[in-house]
Enzyme design. Structure first.
Site, PDB file in Angstrom:
ATOM      1  N   ASP A  99      26.862 -10.616  14.700  1.00 20.19           N
ATOM      2  CA  ASP A  99      25.421 -10.631  14.415  1.00 20.19           C
ATOM      3  C   ASP A  99      25.094 -11.691  13.380  1.00 20.19           C
ATOM      4  O   ASP A  99      25.735 -11.743  12.320  1.00 20.19           O
ATOM      5  CB  ASP A  99      24.991  -9.274  13.819  1.00 20.19           C
ATOM      6  CG  ASP A  99      24.494  -8.308  14.870  1.00 20.19           C
ATOM      7  OD1 ASP A  99      24.096  -8.751  15.961  1.00 20.19           O
ATOM      8  OD2 ASP A  99      24.504  -7.089  14.582  1.00 20.19           O
ATOM      9  N   LYS A 107      25.059 -12.832  18.100  1.00 19.91           N
ATOM     10  CA  LYS A 107      23.924 -12.018  18.572  1.00 19.91           C
ATOM     11  C   LYS A 107      22.751 -12.213  17.616  1.00 19.91           C
ATOM     12  O   LYS A 107      22.933 -12.193  16.396  1.00 19.91           O
ATOM     13  CB  LYS A 107      24.312 -10.538  18.668  1.00 19.91           C
ATOM     14  CG  LYS A 107      23.138  -9.645  19.100  1.00 19.91           C
ATOM     15  CD  LYS A 107      23.582  -8.282  19.607  1.00 19.91           C
ATOM     16  CE  LYS A 107      23.902  -7.290  18.527  1.00 19.91           C
ATOM     17  NZ  LYS A 107      22.784  -6.978  17.622  1.00 19.91           N
ATOM     18  N   GLU A 124      18.068  -1.797  22.897  1.00 18.23           N
ATOM     19  CA  GLU A 124      18.294  -0.636  22.033  1.00 18.23           C
ATOM     20  C   GLU A 124      17.109   0.309  22.070  1.00 18.23           C
ATOM     21  O   GLU A 124      15.955  -0.099  21.895  1.00 18.23           O
ATOM     22  CB  GLU A 124      18.545  -1.124  20.589  1.00 18.23           C
ATOM     23  CG  GLU A 124      18.771   0.014  19.618  1.00 18.23           C
ATOM     24  CD  GLU A 124      19.383  -0.416  18.287  1.00 18.23           C
ATOM     25  OE1 GLU A 124      19.758  -1.601  18.137  1.00 18.23           O
ATOM     26  OE2 GLU A 124      19.491   0.455  17.399  1.00 18.23           O
TER      27      GLU A 124
HETATM   28  O1  KIV Z   1      24.563  -4.010  14.294  1.00 17.32           O
HETATM   29  C1  KIV Z   1      24.812  -3.259  15.264  1.00 17.32           C
HETATM   30  O2  KIV Z   1      25.652  -2.363  15.192  1.00 17.32           O
HETATM   31  C2  KIV Z   1      24.067  -3.472  16.504  1.00 17.32           C
HETATM   32  C3  KIV Z   1      24.253  -2.480  17.604  1.00 17.32           C
HETATM   33  C4  KIV Z   1      23.585  -1.212  17.250  1.00 17.32           C
HETATM   34  C5  KIV Z   1      23.819  -2.993  18.901  1.00 17.32           C
HETATM   35  O3  KIV Z   1      23.325  -4.399  16.608  1.00 17.32           O
END
Ligand code: KIV
Length: 271
Positions: free
Chosen positions: A90, A120, A189
């Site tokens: 992320d 992501k 989500e």
């Molecule tokens: O940060 C995370 O764990 C997520 C998931 C919930 C998809 O983005």
């Protein structure tokens, strides 16, 4: 369906083929070497180094405070443990929304310093130029629509998103846009299952659901939730495979008792 552990490394292309073949994609979060090693050994397809690390590793209420340096640290640990799984990281809040050049700089840092395979980003139209810039640099991008936790202060709650027609239409438009921009996949989500299934059928790239029903191409959960590491957090969409909170608290209680009573260490546990 059994797991094909012969595959040397799952790639974005493998995931695309899985969608085409109707094979569901498994994804969980991990934030450290040990958990990544175990998940990888179990045949998990994709590991997400989620910014949920802010919650489950650092104890923050939201995902907003985690920094790029902290995400890079977690990603480095996970990459060392993942031999087969595709590792997605992320980009944290504030590192890609403001300007596409900054987004690319953040993306390049993660890819160079961690060895992860993809990134992501949360959002659709609003971050179009940031996604375009990153994809144009040859970096695989996974999108994230629906309940996007980095926008929690705008949403005001963690309730199900896209229940009304306008938000559902925006989500469908954003899904198409992510596909056009060259994202290799996207997470949906906490949205109605029917909508998630409709979106999944309308795009050629794999969708990964969390609280989005069984019509997605794959599923993701926070590993701490599915292992039952926090009895106070029990949303409907989480299936618990273990109750590790009780197991760990019980084990530590027993250890404390054994130390207090001088039972530990015994004669076999010393030199
Ligand atoms: O940060 C995370 O764990 C997520 C998931 C919930 C998809 O983005």
């Amino acid at each position: 369906m059994s797991v094909n552990k012969e595959i040397k490394r799952i790639t974005t292309e493998t995931l695309r083929k899985m969608k085409f073949d109707g094979e569901r994609i498994s994804m969980l979060t991990a934030y450290d070497f040990t958990m990544a090693t175990l998940a990888d050994k179990a045949g998990l397809d994709t590991i997400l180094v989620g910014d949920s690390a802010a919650n489950v590793m650092s104890g923050y209420e939201t995902t907003l405070p985690i920094t790029l340096d902290q995400m890079i640290y977690h990603a480095q640990c996970v990459v060392r443990g993942a031999k087969r799984a595709l590792v997605v990281v992320d980009l944290p809040f504030g590192t890609y929304q403001s300007d596409p050049k900054k987004a690319l700089d953040s993306a390049v840092r993660v890819m160079k310093e961690t060895g992860a395979h993809a990134l992501k980003l949360e959002g659709g139209k609003e971050i179009e130029e940031s996604i375009r810039n990153i994809v144009n640099a040859g970096i695989p991008v996974m999108g994230h629509l629906g309940l996007t936790p980095q926008s929690i202060n705008q949403f005001g709650s963690y309730k199900v998103r896209a229940k009304d027609d306008a938000e559902a239409q925006k989500l469908m438009d954003d899904a198409k846009l992510l596909e056009e921009l060259g994202c290799f996949s996207f997470v949906m989500e906490k949205i109605p299952a029917e909508l998630a299934a409709k979106v999944t059928a309308s795009v050629s790239i794999p969708t990964i659901g969390i609280g989005a029903g069984n019509g997605c191409d794959g599923q993701v959960l926070v590993i701490h939730d599915m292992l039952g590491l926090n009895n106070d957090f029990k949303p409907k969409f989480v299936r618990r495979y273990l109750n590790l909170e009780d197991e760990i608290v019980g084990a530590v209680e027993q250890y404390v008792a054994d130390v207090k009573s001088s039972d530990f260490p015994n004669s076999n546990e010393q030199y």
